[in-house]
Structure formats: structure tokens, C-alpha cells
Scaffold this active site. Structure first.
Site, mmCIF file in Angstrom:
data_model
loop_
_atom_site.group_PDB
_atom_site.id
_atom_site.type_symbol
_atom_site.label_atom_id
_atom_site.label_comp_id
_atom_site.label_asym_id
_atom_site.label_seq_id
_atom_site.Cartn_x
_atom_site.Cartn_y
_atom_site.Cartn_z
ATOM 1 N N GLY A 1 -1.588 -0.163 4.636
ATOM 2 C CA GLY A 1 -2.773 -0.962 4.323
ATOM 3 C C GLY A 1 -2.613 -1.819 3.093
ATOM 4 O O GLY A 1 -3.611 -2.127 2.423
ATOM 5 N N CYS B 1 6.747 4.572 -6.173
ATOM 6 C CA CYS B 1 6.237 5.382 -5.066
ATOM 7 C C CYS B 1 6.443 4.659 -3.739
ATOM 8 O O CYS B 1 6.818 5.277 -2.731
ATOM 9 C CB CYS B 1 4.761 5.702 -5.285
ATOM 10 N N SER C 1 -6.249 1.203 4.796
ATOM 11 C CA SER C 1 -5.420 1.713 5.887
ATOM 12 C C SER C 1 -6.268 1.983 7.128
ATOM 13 O O SER C 1 -5.773 1.915 8.254
ATOM 14 C CB SER C 1 -4.663 2.974 5.455
ATOM 15 N N CYS D 1 -1.067 7.443 -7.817
ATOM 16 C CA CYS D 1 -1.392 7.884 -6.463
ATOM 17 C C CYS D 1 -2.332 9.076 -6.366
ATOM 18 O O CYS D 1 -3.372 8.995 -5.737
ATOM 19 C CB CYS D 1 -0.100 8.218 -5.727
#
Length: 365
Positions: free
Chosen positions: A120, A97, A13, A192
């Protein structure tokens, strides 16, 4: 056109931020907070992530805000994960997610105010015959279209992937050339927010343990005991801890709480060619929808079409025929036998050249 950029603290990202800056785009940056309230309990990296994201935003003079999606994550993604594993299935929390949090809850809270949401991810989008498609990255190992195959079409319309045309190696090179603070930071692994926490510990927190028998599939011989079916998945061959092996998980019986294993590194019954999927979710156009030309005049759709697919995050695609059974399920007939097909996994479908991503469905066997 105004842009939002999701900054995670990782190198991908960060390079996405550089790419937008290079194009003269100044996005508003957002860090999505999904770690538990007591993040120290999970030994997660939220503070370090936020520091990295802040440093990248400052470098390009982009504003950075934190969006708290903790409650939404645990009400939606965690519930999905626990419900699936409790029923003996193999879920993919990161897939959900993306659909429910990064392009879902975030959009409801903030993203609706933006024309585009950049991330990203290693994926691309292309306009083909007037329609926006999710297409694969040139890096077959890092390609993340499988993680994005459950997002909704309206989410795809707003999504942009500034690094999708690069390989991971190229992204690292750009990060070092730009002297980004996280240029050499390791990629995150697993769910995550888990950080260093083991997936089984995550499941144990919510479901505890439920011991049962481990049985040799071919003979019915008792091999040992397991601590809970949810700690194992079909195709697993590491970490079983049973003597006399090696052993390979080939089946689970949720009703009798029995785990079935086969002996050997590569037992034949760990492979299959044909399986069913349900709840087929398509991003742009169904694989069964035929078109004559760029005019998009529809013709009668066939019941069986050639596709490529994958059932886990790997660089390997498989050729298959996909058939609509007209009962809400679809038959995938793989050209070759594949290993570790597990109910609950997502089967991600692509065109014959594994370029355009059609979407995905849940394996039901």
C-alpha cells in the site's frame, strides 16, 4: 501470474486489496509480524492490526497468513538503527525495513513463490525505455518513494503499488465508499511496530543513557547536560529543555560526547548548501549514466549532473548538482541552503522533474 499482497491493517493496504479485486486479481494476503515477542511491553497495535487485515481479506475472499519476521527485524533493522545512533548518526529504520523485511525476509520466506508483491505504498512504477523505474506518487505529501529508494533492483522488478496513482484523500474516499472497516483509522506514526512508544524510549532500551555537556556552538559556553547524544539529531529545535533559548542542535562530537547548540529559531549555521554522500545505491540507472535514445546506447557518463533531492520525508524537493568524486563519495551542491542536514540520513535522488527516483546515499558530510 500470481500475486502476494502485504496487508498491514491500515487503510492504504486495504484499498490496495480493493484495487486488485477490482482488476480481477485474487492475491494471497500476508500480515508481516515484526513486533517484539512481548508486544504488550511496547503497547503496540499488533492485535488490532491483525483484526483489521483479517476483516479486509475476508471481505474480498482472499486468504490471509501471518509471516513471522520478528527475529529478522531485530537482527537486521534494530541492529542497523542502534549501530547508527551509537555512532552519532541519524538512521531511518523504515527505509531499511522495506529493503530488509518487506521485500527481503518476507521474500526469502514466502515471496519467492510469487511473481509480484503488492503493498500500500504511495509510489508508482513505470517502464521507460524498456526499464522499470520507481516513480513518484501524485500526492507530494504522502509520496513514499524516499522510503523505497534503498530496495534492490530485483525487488523493484516484483513490486507493484496498486494505490500509487491516488492521493491520500482519494484513498480515504474509496475506503468509505467500499465500507472498509479501517476507512477512518488514523495512519500509523514512527517506526513500524512502536505504536504509542516514544522513539527515545526505544533507543534507551538498548543504549541506556550517557550524559554529556551541551555547549553553545559560537561561544563554547556550557548550557547544560544531555542524557545521550543518541536522543538528539542535527536540526532538532523541540524538546531540548534548556533555559535561555530557544536552542537549535547544530553539531555532535561523538569523541567528547558533546552536543553543540545555537540560539534562535533559525540560526544561520543550521543551514548548508554542500554536503557529501556515500554508498550511493541506484535502483535502475545511475544518475551519471547518459543514454542517446530508447535504444539505450551508452555514451560517456558526465562527472556532474543536475538532480533533485530530499533528505527527509517531506513534500519539498531541492534542485542540486551531483558530482562523482571518484573516491566512493558524491558531492551534492544544493541550489539553496537547506536546514538540518545530518550524517546518517539518506539523501534521496530524483531526476530534474522529481519524477524518476534514482536511489539514495547516506549523508556523510
Amino acid at each position: 501470474m500470481n500475486h502476494a499482497l502485504l496487508l498491514s491493517g491500515g487503510v492504504d493496504s486495504a484499498v490496495a486489496a480493493y484495487q486488485l479485486h477490482k482488476q480481477g486479481i485474487a492475491p494471497d494476503c500476508f500480515y508481516i509480524k515484526i513486533a517484539p515477542q512481548d508486544s504488550t511491553e511496547w503497547d503496540c497495535s499488533i492485535q488490532e492490526d491483525l483484526e483489521m487485515a483479517s476483516a479486509v481479506a475476508r471481505k474480498y475472499h482472499f486468504p490471509l497468513n501471518v509471516v513471522d519476521c520478528q527475529q529478522e527485524y531485530f537482527e537486521k533493522v534494530t541492529k542497523y538503527t542502534i549501530d547508527k545512533v551509537k555512532n552519532g548518526l541519524t538512521p531511518n529504520p523504515d527505509v531499511m525495513c522495506n529493503r530488509l523485511i518487506k521485500f527481503g525476509a518476507f521474500h526469502d520466506k514466502v515471496g519467492k513463490n510469487y511473481d509480484y508483491i503488492a503493498t500500500g505504498h504511495y509510489a508508482q512504477t513505470e517502464i521507460i525505455n524498456g526499464q522499470k523505474w520507481l516513480t513518484t506518487s501524485p500526492d507530494p505529501v504522502k509520496d513514499q518513494t524516499d522510503f523505497l529508494a534503498q530496495i534492490y533492483n530485483w525487488q523493484l522488478q516484483k513490486a507493484i503499488f496498486p494505490i500509487g496513482h491516488y492521493t491520500k484523500e482519494q484513498v480515504r474516499e474509496i475506503a468509505q465508499q467500499e465500507h472498509l472497516i479501517n476507512a477512518k483509522r488514523k495512519d500509523s506514526q514512527g517506526i513500524c511496530f512502536l505504536g504509542k512508544i516514544n522513539y527515545n524510549d526505544y533507543i534507551r532500551r538498548y543504549l541506556g543513557e550517557h550524559p554529556g555537556d551541551v555547549v553553545e556552538y559560537e561561544t563554547g559556553r556550557l548550557i547544560g547536560k544531555h542524557k545521550g547524544l543518541w536522543f538528539h539529531t542535527i536540526g532538532q529545535r523541540h524538546g531540548l529543555g534548556f533555559g535561555g533559548g530557544p536552542w537549535f542542535v547544530v553539531k555532535k562530537n561523538i569523541l567528547t560526547n558533546t552536543l553543540f547548540v545555537s540560539k534562535g529559531y533559525n540560526p544561520e549555521n543550521a543551514y548548508t548548501k554542500d554536503f557529501l554522500i556515500k554508498d550511493l545505491h541506484t535502483l535502475t540507472v545511475s544518475p551519471f549514466t547518459a543514454t542517446n535514445s530508447p535504444t539505450n546506447n551508452l555514451v560517456e557518463a558526465p562527472y556532474t549532473v543536475p538532480v533533485t533531492f530530499k533528505i527527509r520525508h517531506t513534500s519539498e524537493y531541492h534542485k542540486a548538482m551531483l558530482s562523482d568524486r571518484k573516491d566512493g563519495t558524491y558531492l551534492v551542491q544544493s541550489e539553496k541552503k537547506i536546514h538540518g542536514v545530518a550524517p546518517g540520513q539518506f539523501c534521496v535522488l530524483y531526476d530534474e522533474h522529481h519524477h524518476k527516483c534514482y536511489g539514495s546515499g547516506e549523508i556523510t558530510l
